[in-house]
Design a protein around this motif. Structure first.
Motif, short mmCIF file in Angstrom:
data_model
loop_
_atom_site.label_atom_id
_atom_site.label_comp_id
_atom_site.label_asym_id
_atom_site.label_seq_id
_atom_site.Cartn_x
_atom_site.Cartn_y
_atom_site.Cartn_z
N VAL A 175 73.67 -72.00 66.20
CA VAL A 175 72.25 -71.72 66.41
C VAL A 175 72.15 -70.28 66.91
O VAL A 175 72.74 -69.94 67.93
N ARG A 176 71.45 -69.48 66.16
CA ARG A 176 71.32 -68.05 66.50
C ARG A 176 69.86 -67.74 66.85
O ARG A 176 68.95 -67.98 66.04
N ILE A 177 69.63 -67.22 68.03
CA ILE A 177 68.27 -66.84 68.48
C ILE A 177 68.28 -65.35 68.80
O ILE A 177 69.15 -64.88 69.55
N GLU A 178 67.34 -64.62 68.20
CA GLU A 178 67.23 -63.19 68.42
C GLU A 178 65.78 -62.82 68.70
O GLU A 178 64.85 -63.37 68.11
N GLY A 179 65.61 -61.89 69.61
CA GLY A 179 64.28 -61.35 69.90
C GLY A 179 64.37 -59.85 70.11
O GLY A 179 65.32 -59.37 70.74
N SER A 180 63.39 -59.13 69.59
CA SER A 180 63.43 -57.67 69.75
C SER A 180 62.02 -57.16 70.01
O SER A 180 61.03 -57.69 69.49
N LEU A 181 61.91 -56.14 70.83
CA LEU A 181 60.66 -55.46 71.13
C LEU A 181 60.88 -53.98 70.87
O LEU A 181 61.76 -53.36 71.48
N GLY A 182 60.10 -53.43 69.96
CA GLY A 182 60.29 -52.03 69.62
C GLY A 182 59.01 -51.39 69.14
O GLY A 182 57.98 -52.04 68.96
N GLY A 183 59.10 -50.09 68.94
CA GLY A 183 57.92 -49.37 68.48
C GLY A 183 58.18 -47.90 68.32
O GLY A 183 59.32 -47.42 68.42
N LEU A 184 57.09 -47.16 68.07
CA LEU A 184 57.13 -45.72 67.85
C LEU A 184 56.25 -45.03 68.87
O LEU A 184 55.13 -45.47 69.14
N LEU A 185 56.75 -43.93 69.44
CA LEU A 185 55.97 -43.13 70.38
C LEU A 185 55.36 -41.93 69.65
O LEU A 185 55.87 -41.52 68.59
N PRO A 186 54.28 -41.36 70.17
CA PRO A 186 53.67 -40.20 69.51
C PRO A 186 54.61 -39.01 69.35
O PRO A 186 54.36 -38.13 68.52
N THR A 187 55.69 -38.96 70.11
CA THR A 187 56.67 -37.87 69.97
C THR A 187 57.60 -38.09 68.77
O THR A 187 58.41 -37.23 68.47
N GLY A 188 57.52 -39.26 68.13
CA GLY A 188 58.43 -39.59 67.03
C GLY A 188 59.59 -40.45 67.47
O GLY A 188 60.40 -40.88 66.64
N THR A 189 59.70 -40.70 68.76
CA THR A 189 60.79 -41.51 69.29
C THR A 189 60.61 -42.97 68.91
O THR A 189 59.54 -43.55 69.12
N ARG A 190 61.66 -43.57 68.35
CA ARG A 190 61.67 -45.00 68.06
C ARG A 190 62.56 -45.70 69.08
O ARG A 190 63.69 -45.25 69.34
N TYR A 191 62.05 -46.78 69.64
CA TYR A 191 62.81 -47.51 70.65
C TYR A 191 62.87 -48.98 70.26
O TYR A 191 61.99 -49.49 69.53
N ASN A 192 63.90 -49.66 70.75
CA ASN A 192 64.05 -51.08 70.43
C ASN A 192 64.93 -51.73 71.48
O ASN A 192 66.01 -51.22 71.83
N VAL A 193 64.46 -52.84 71.99
CA VAL A 193 65.25 -53.67 72.91
C VAL A 193 65.50 -55.00 72.20
O VAL A 193 64.54 -55.69 71.82
N THR A 194 66.79 -55.34 72.03
CA THR A 194 67.14 -56.56 71.29
C THR A 194 67.97 -57.47 72.20
O THR A 194 68.93 -57.03 72.84
N ILE A 195 67.58 -58.73 72.24
CA ILE A 195 68.32 -59.76 73.00
C ILE A 195 68.76 -60.83 72.01
O ILE A 195 67.94 -61.35 71.24
N ARG A 196 70.05 -61.15 72.05
CA ARG A 196 70.62 -62.16 71.15
C ARG A 196 71.32 -63.23 72.00
O ARG A 196 71.98 -62.91 72.99
N SER A 197 71.18 -64.46 71.55
CA SER A 197 71.90 -65.57 72.20
C SER A 197 72.31 -66.55 71.11
O SER A 197 71.45 -67.06 70.37
N TYR A 198 73.64 -66.79 71.00
CA TYR A 198 74.16 -67.65 69.93
C TYR A 198 74.85 -68.86 70.56
O TYR A 198 75.60 -68.73 71.54
N GLN A 199 74.58 -70.02 69.98
CA GLN A 199 75.35 -71.22 70.31
C GLN A 199 76.31 -71.45 69.16
O GLN A 199 75.89 -71.64 68.02
N LEU A 200 77.64 -71.45 69.45
CA LEU A 200 78.67 -71.52 68.41
C LEU A 200 79.50 -72.79 68.56
O LEU A 200 80.11 -73.03 69.62
#
Length: 479
Positions: A73-98
């Protein structure tokens, strides 16, 4: 007049359509701004796999397993976006049951295994797409288009208001024309009655009575034409201020304003400057030039090679449940990190070159449109100014003509009463007085209409007529 304008702007269908354009432009602006909204993505995947163990798997695990089975079971969540300066950011959290063939055995540390990781990634353009100007270009263009749509609405409102004032003044003129001709008929009838008395007294010939009757009949024909013209002008007014012409066809207008003296104190250069400052069409043309300049600047930015600085930092953990896998982050001596550069350079720049040329042509077109609008604006101001000035001179001359005609008619009527002139001369002077009054009406009406056009072209119509765009009280009554 003010009430008619407010009613027209409230009910006119063209204005209703034009009001939608700023709202549409505002939504385009919001769409452009939405490029900087953060985005949350979540995914959950359940997988069940079976595959034979290959040589690489055998040496990697050191265990011989004929069939490798997995239930994950693989669960992933990410929060990201673009800033007016052109900077792209992303925070990704993953949790896997194997769950698999290997960790089911007693020697495995955990069954099932839970692996978790948290990664923060950032990418900053250094050349193409870097900075506020490059990334805010679409938003600023949308803002200019919004201002252009608002100016376009104001220009359409000015046009409708000018048309309403023109129709209102025309209706006033038509009513005054009916009154003048009605007065002419009354004078002819009065003279006919007096001539008839003199005929019975043997003081006048029958031809004098017939001349008065003939003059009255001719005036009655002119009255019919004037009344038809009045209906036409009021129908035009109904069309402008009511959304349903059929429902308003029986409306009886009570026009409380009157044709006033035409006055204009501004010089022609001052009026031209006023038009450049306030005319909505000219302001729309200027807004388009500014928008095209932004597009050209953005197109030039696309000629730069793409060089992005990318970096990421993250932590990972392993445990027998989700909580343990996240708390295992503290067992690491340092986080995982990566840093580097990513570059991209088109070989021919064909698309970028074509895009820039298109934007330059569009900018040249917009600048040419400004010059054309300026010339047309100057011509309209000059024409309206000439018409107002001419009408002022005509109104002054016709006022003197009316006074002279009234004095001449009064003197001739006294002479007729004393038997010193003929009825024909009195009728001729009555016609001259009526024509002088009509000429005065025409001059005043033309001057008022030209003045409304002039203030509409210069963009100050509402200020000069002191029109407040609020809901007006009833301007018409149902007959």
């Amino acid at each position: 007049m003010n009430e008619a304008v407010v009613r027209a702007l409230d009910a006119n269908l063209e204005v209703s359509i034009e009001r939608l354009k700023p709202q549409i432009a505002e939504q385009r602006r919001m769409q452009a701004l939405s490029a900087f909204d953060p985005r949350l993505d979540v995914s959950t995947v359940v997988e069940s796999l079976e595959r034979p163990q290959n040589t690489r798997d055998f040496f990697a695990t050191g265990r011989a397993v004929e069939i490798m089975s997995e239930d994950n079971v693989r669960i992933e969540g990410s929060l990201g976006g673009l800033l007016p300066t052109g900077t792209r950011y992303n925070v990704t959290i993953r949790s896997y049951q194997l769950k698999n063939t290997l960790n089911r055995e007693a020697l495995a540390r955990f069954y099932p295994e839970y692996t978790s990781s948290t990664t923060f990634t950032v990418s900053q353009p250094l050349l193409r797409g870097a900075g506020l100007k490059a990334n805010m270009a679409e938003t600023r263009i949308a803002e200019m288009e919004l201002r252009g749509a608002e100016q376009g609405l104001r220009g359409r409102v000015d046009q409708i208001a000018t048309s309403v004032l023109d129709a209102y003044i025309e209706s006033l003129y038509a009513r005054e024309l009916v009154r003048v001709i009605t007065d002419r008929i009354a004078l002819a009838e009065q003279l006919r009655v007096e001539n008839d008395k003199r005929l019975r007294q043997g003081l006048m010939a029958p031809i004098d009575v017939m001349q008065a009757e003939s003059t009255k009949a001719a005036a009655e024909i002119e009255l019919i034409r004037a009344q038809s013209f009045l209906v036409e002008t009021e129908n035009r007014l109904r069309e402008l201020i009511f959304s349903d012409f059929v429902a308003a066809v029986d409306t009886d207008f009570d026009l409380v304003d009157r044709l006033g003296v035409v006055a204009l104190n501004e010089s022609l250069p001052a009026l031209r400057n006023l038009a450049l400052e306030h005319n909505a069409e000219y302001q729309v043309a200027l807004q388009r030039v500014e928008a095209e300049k932004l597009r050209v600047r953005h197109a030039r930015n696309q000629f730069l090679p793409r060089l992005d600085l990318q970096a990421s930092v993250g932590l990972n953990g392993l445990g027998g449940d989700i909580g343990t896998s996240f708390s295992d982050y503290g067992e690491r001596t340092q986080p995982d990190f990566t840093v580097g550069f990513v570059g991209s350079l088109p070989i021919t720049f064909t698309a970028e070159r074509a895009r820039l040329r298109e934007m330059l042509f569009r900018l040249r077109e917009a600048e040419t449109e400004v010059r054309r609008t300026t010339n047309r604006l100057y011509a309209q101001v000059h024409t309206a100014h000439t018409r107002v000035s001419s009408a002022m001179l005509r109104a002054a001359s016709s006022a003197r003509a009316v006074a002279a005609a009234e004095a001449s008619l009064d003197a001739e009527q006294k002479r007729l009463a004393n038997g010193l002139t003929t009825s024909f001369n009195v009728l001729r002077l009555q016609d001259e007085l009526a024509q002088a009054r009509v000429n005065q009406l025409e001059a005043v009406a033309e001057g008022q209409k030209a003045l409304a056009i002039l203030w509409g072209v210069t963009g100050v119509l509402f200020e000069r007529y002191q029109i407040n765009l609020v809901e007006a009280p009833g301007a018409a009554r149902r007959s």
